[in-house]
Design an enzyme around this catalytic site. Sequence first.
Site, PDB file in Angstrom:
ATOM      1  N   THR A 141       0.812  -1.211   0.000  1.00 28.02           N
ATOM      2  CA  THR A 141       0.000   0.000   0.000  1.00 28.02           C
ATOM      3  C   THR A 141       0.848   1.266   0.000  1.00 28.02           C
ATOM      4  O   THR A 141       1.976   1.269   0.521  1.00 28.02           O
ATOM      5  CB  THR A 141      -0.900  -0.007   1.267  1.00 28.02           C
ATOM      6  OG1 THR A 141      -1.451   1.292   1.465  1.00 28.02           O
ATOM      7  CG2 THR A 141      -0.119  -0.368   2.519  1.00 28.02           C
ATOM      8  N   ASP A 142       0.277   2.359  -0.506  1.00 30.28           N
ATOM      9  CA  ASP A 142       0.967   3.659  -0.445  1.00 30.28           C
ATOM     10  C   ASP A 142       1.119   4.151   0.987  1.00 30.28           C
ATOM     11  O   ASP A 142       1.923   5.040   1.262  1.00 30.28           O
ATOM     12  CB  ASP A 142       0.238   4.713  -1.308  1.00 30.28           C
ATOM     13  CG  ASP A 142      -1.204   4.975  -0.907  1.00 30.28           C
ATOM     14  OD1 ASP A 142      -1.704   4.322   0.034  1.00 30.28           O
ATOM     15  OD2 ASP A 142      -1.840   5.840  -1.543  1.00 30.28           O
ATOM     16  N   GLU A 143       0.337   3.560   1.907  1.00 36.26           N
ATOM     17  CA  GLU A 143       0.390   4.050   3.291  1.00 36.26           C
ATOM     18  C   GLU A 143       1.746   3.784   3.948  1.00 36.26           C
ATOM     19  O   GLU A 143       2.076   4.386   4.958  1.00 36.26           O
ATOM     20  CB  GLU A 143      -0.755   3.450   4.115  1.00 36.26           C
ATOM     21  CG  GLU A 143      -2.102   3.858   3.549  1.00 36.26           C
ATOM     22  CD  GLU A 143      -3.272   3.640   4.480  1.00 36.26           C
ATOM     23  OE1 GLU A 143      -3.075   3.672   5.708  1.00 36.26           O
ATOM     24  OE2 GLU A 143      -4.389   3.434   3.973  1.00 36.26           O
ATOM     25  N   LYS A 175       2.398  -3.436   7.499  1.00 35.02           N
ATOM     26  CA  LYS A 175       2.553  -3.648   6.047  1.00 35.02           C
ATOM     27  C   LYS A 175       4.018  -3.410   5.656  1.00 35.02           C
ATOM     28  O   LYS A 175       4.561  -4.106   4.819  1.00 35.02           O
ATOM     29  CB  LYS A 175       1.629  -2.716   5.248  1.00 35.02           C
ATOM     30  CG  LYS A 175       0.146  -3.045   5.334  1.00 35.02           C
ATOM     31  CD  LYS A 175      -0.230  -4.384   4.729  1.00 35.02           C
ATOM     32  CE  LYS A 175      -0.148  -4.414   3.222  1.00 35.02           C
ATOM     33  NZ  LYS A 175      -0.626  -5.720   2.676  1.00 35.02           N
ATOM     34  N   TYR A 212      -1.489  -0.380  11.106  1.00 36.21           N
ATOM     35  CA  TYR A 212      -1.743  -1.007   9.792  1.00 36.21           C
ATOM     36  C   TYR A 212      -0.530  -0.823   8.879  1.00 36.21           C
ATOM     37  O   TYR A 212       0.055  -1.785   8.375  1.00 36.21           O
ATOM     38  CB  TYR A 212      -3.001  -0.410   9.140  1.00 36.21           C
ATOM     39  CG  TYR A 212      -3.131  -0.744   7.653  1.00 36.21           C
ATOM     40  CD1 TYR A 212      -3.346  -2.047   7.230  1.00 36.21           C
ATOM     41  CD2 TYR A 212      -3.011   0.251   6.678  1.00 36.21           C
ATOM     42  CE1 TYR A 212      -3.434  -2.365   5.871  1.00 36.21           C
ATOM     43  CE2 TYR A 212      -3.106  -0.049   5.318  1.00 36.21           C
ATOM     44  CZ  TYR A 212      -3.318  -1.359   4.922  1.00 36.21           C
ATOM     45  OH  TYR A 212      -3.401  -1.660   3.586  1.00 36.21           O
TER      46      TYR A 212
HETATM   47  N1  LIG Z   1      -8.251  -1.363  -0.100  1.00 41.14           N
HETATM   48  C1  LIG Z   1      -7.300  -0.515  -0.439  1.00 41.14           C
HETATM   49  O1  LIG Z   1      -7.549   0.669  -0.639  1.00 41.14           O
HETATM   50  C2  LIG Z   1      -5.878  -0.992  -0.625  1.00 41.14           C
HETATM   51  C3  LIG Z   1      -4.948  -0.137  -1.206  1.00 41.14           C
HETATM   52  C4  LIG Z   1      -3.635  -0.594  -1.413  1.00 41.14           C
HETATM   53  C5  LIG Z   1      -3.276  -1.857  -1.019  1.00 41.14           C
HETATM   54  N2  LIG Z   1      -4.194  -2.670  -0.429  1.00 41.14           N
HETATM   55  C6  LIG Z   1      -3.757  -4.010  -0.038  1.00 41.14           C
HETATM   56  O2  LIG Z   1      -4.459  -4.934  -0.851  1.00 41.14           O
HETATM   57  C7  LIG Z   1      -4.688  -6.140  -0.123  1.00 41.14           C
HETATM   58  C8  LIG Z   1      -6.167  -6.501  -0.172  1.00 41.14           C
HETATM   59  O3  LIG Z   1      -6.918  -5.432   0.407  1.00 41.14           O
HETATM   60  P1  LIG Z   1      -8.514  -5.437   0.399  1.00 41.14           P
HETATM   61  O4  LIG Z   1      -8.947  -4.032   0.427  1.00 41.14           O
HETATM   62  O5  LIG Z   1      -9.000  -6.353  -0.652  1.00 41.14           O
HETATM   63  O6  LIG Z   1      -8.795  -6.070   1.829  1.00 41.14           O
HETATM   64  P2  LIG Z   1     -10.010  -6.912   2.424  1.00 41.14           P
HETATM   65  O7  LIG Z   1     -10.020  -6.591   3.879  1.00 41.14           O
HETATM   66  O8  LIG Z   1     -11.240  -6.720   1.615  1.00 41.14           O
HETATM   67  O9  LIG Z   1      -9.546  -8.425   2.196  1.00 41.14           O
HETATM   68  C9  LIG Z   1      -8.522  -9.023   2.924  1.00 41.14           C
HETATM   69  C10 LIG Z   1      -8.687 -10.522   2.755  1.00 41.14           C
HETATM   70  O10 LIG Z   1      -7.623 -11.180   3.448  1.00 41.14           O
HETATM   71  C11 LIG Z   1      -8.179 -12.262   4.195  1.00 41.14           C
HETATM   72  N3  LIG Z   1      -7.292 -12.501   5.348  1.00 41.14           N
HETATM   73  C12 LIG Z   1      -7.050 -11.660   6.389  1.00 41.14           C
HETATM   74  N4  LIG Z   1      -6.179 -12.213   7.244  1.00 41.14           N
HETATM   75  C13 LIG Z   1      -5.846 -13.433   6.711  1.00 41.14           C
HETATM   76  C14 LIG Z   1      -4.963 -14.463   7.113  1.00 41.14           C
HETATM   77  N5  LIG Z   1      -4.265 -14.358   8.249  1.00 41.14           N
HETATM   78  N6  LIG Z   1      -4.852 -15.555   6.335  1.00 41.14           N
HETATM   79  C15 LIG Z   1      -5.571 -15.668   5.187  1.00 41.14           C
HETATM   80  N7  LIG Z   1      -6.432 -14.722   4.753  1.00 41.14           N
HETATM   81  C16 LIG Z   1      -6.557 -13.612   5.513  1.00 41.14           C
HETATM   82  C17 LIG Z   1      -9.550 -11.776   4.609  1.00 41.14           C
HETATM   83  O11 LIG Z   1     -10.408 -12.850   4.974  1.00 41.14           O
HETATM   84  C18 LIG Z   1      -9.987 -11.065   3.330  1.00 41.14           C
HETATM   85  O12 LIG Z   1     -10.580 -11.968   2.429  1.00 41.14           O
HETATM   86  C19 LIG Z   1      -4.150  -5.891   1.282  1.00 41.14           C
HETATM   87  O13 LIG Z   1      -2.880  -6.457   1.393  1.00 41.14           O
HETATM   88  C20 LIG Z   1      -4.074  -4.383   1.397  1.00 41.14           C
HETATM   89  O14 LIG Z   1      -3.062  -3.984   2.293  1.00 41.14           O
HETATM   90  C21 LIG Z   1      -5.485  -2.280  -0.222  1.00 41.14           C
END
Ligand SMILES: NC(=O)c1ccc[n+]([C@@H]2O[C@H](COP(=O)([O-])OP(=O)(O)OC[C@H]3O[C@@H](n4cnc5c(N)ncnc54)[C@H](O)[C@@H]3O)[C@@H](O)[C@H]2O)c1
Length: 335
Positions: free
Chosen positions: A124-126, A152, A148
């Site tokens: 993430t950009d964070e 990350k 968070y």
């Molecule tokens: N949403 C955003 O704006 C954003 C931006 C940049 C990066 N990301 C990154 O993208 C990825 C997905 O984000 P998202 O928004 O789809 O999140 P989300 O919360 O919708 O999904 C996360 C998924 O991971 C699963 N999970 C959590 N802990 C787990 C574990 N210990 N073992 C197996 N599965 C597990 C959850 O059940 C869920 O299905 C993350 O790594 C996040 O840091 C998200």
Amino acid sequence: MSKLLVCGGAGFIGSTFARQRVREHGDEVTVLDKLTYAGREENLRDLAEDPRLRFLRGAIEDREAVDAAIAAAAPEAIVNFAAETHVDRSIAEPDAFVTTHALGTYVLLEAAREHGLRYVQVSTDEVYGSIEQGTFTEESPLRPSSPYSATKCAADLLVQSYFHTYGLPAVIVRGSNNYGPYQYPEKLIPLMILNALHGDRLPVYGDGMQVRNWIHSTDFARAIGHVLQHGAAGEVYNAGGPDEEANIFVVRRIIELTGASQELIEHVADRPGHDRRYSLSSEKVRALGWSPQVRFEEGLEQTVAWYRDNGWWWQPIRSGDYRSYYERQYGRALG
Ligand SMILES: NC(=O)c1ccc[n+]([C@@H]2O[C@H](COP(=O)([O-])OP(=O)(O)OC[C@H]3O[C@@H](n4cnc5c(N)ncnc54)[C@H](O)[C@@H]3O)[C@@H](O)[C@H]2O)c1
């Protein structure tokens, strides 16, 4: 065509990625997901009958579950989306963030090393923290502000160490703020859309002038697929959206698109340590041939329409545990 193990593939972006890989690339995708509150098999409902998709429930920090998934999938690569993703929850209860991001990533890296697999870490950009002016490149220092983003960072640093120390062919893709269908409604855009559709108040943190670099989830998922195929081992790639917008303007636009009342806006106490602005330069991944396709204005309109038309997806969430989370977080019940 390839075989992929997609960890966290039942979440918002992971399920979008799994859908793209199966439908657009003909890949065989095995999803390994713990199904936390944010992970839902419903996110993959349209692929349930597709023989190219396999779903396994398990945690990435559980080596036995990871080994079983690798045995079932025989993958060429692991793509890791699995994460706890809500900053507010990381402030209230950081434990799961440390377990999933640090320990879970370590377990996956060990498994990738043992089986000789390519590895993609979704980040993430964070991790760069806040930037008032200008834009972050892949060379910018890591300055995380929340549990968070700090955890990350821990995951990203572990991934880089496995490349440098063991030669693991690993890459990291850092995305900006995502929006689109299937996003759990604790996040800004779906929260505001669903509250607006229900006539609930729209809680805006502080002055609402926090700026985010919005990327549609289909664009971010494509960037990850692009880096999986074309990225150089050991490299980091930023994938930012084409537009930046302050939260309060996003909320006002959602009000217009849903026909709700501006009176619903309620400014509430700001999140502790709230980052003011995120902005990513994506030159490096653009040079590989990726570029975002969805402008924010158009993507937001489509997203509002998706939530309006897909009550089957959000009704169980809004009537379940999410209600008590919302009450704890905002001190007010959902209508
Ligand atoms: N949403 C955003 O704006 C954003 C931006 C940049 C990066 N990301 C990154 O993208 C990825 C997905 O984000 P998202 O928004 O789809 O999140 P989300 O919360 O919708 O999904 C996360 C998924 O991971 C699963 N999970 C959590 N802990 C787990 C574990 N210990 N073992 C197996 N599965 C597990 C959850 O059940 C869920 O299905 C993350 O790594 C996040 O840091 C998200």
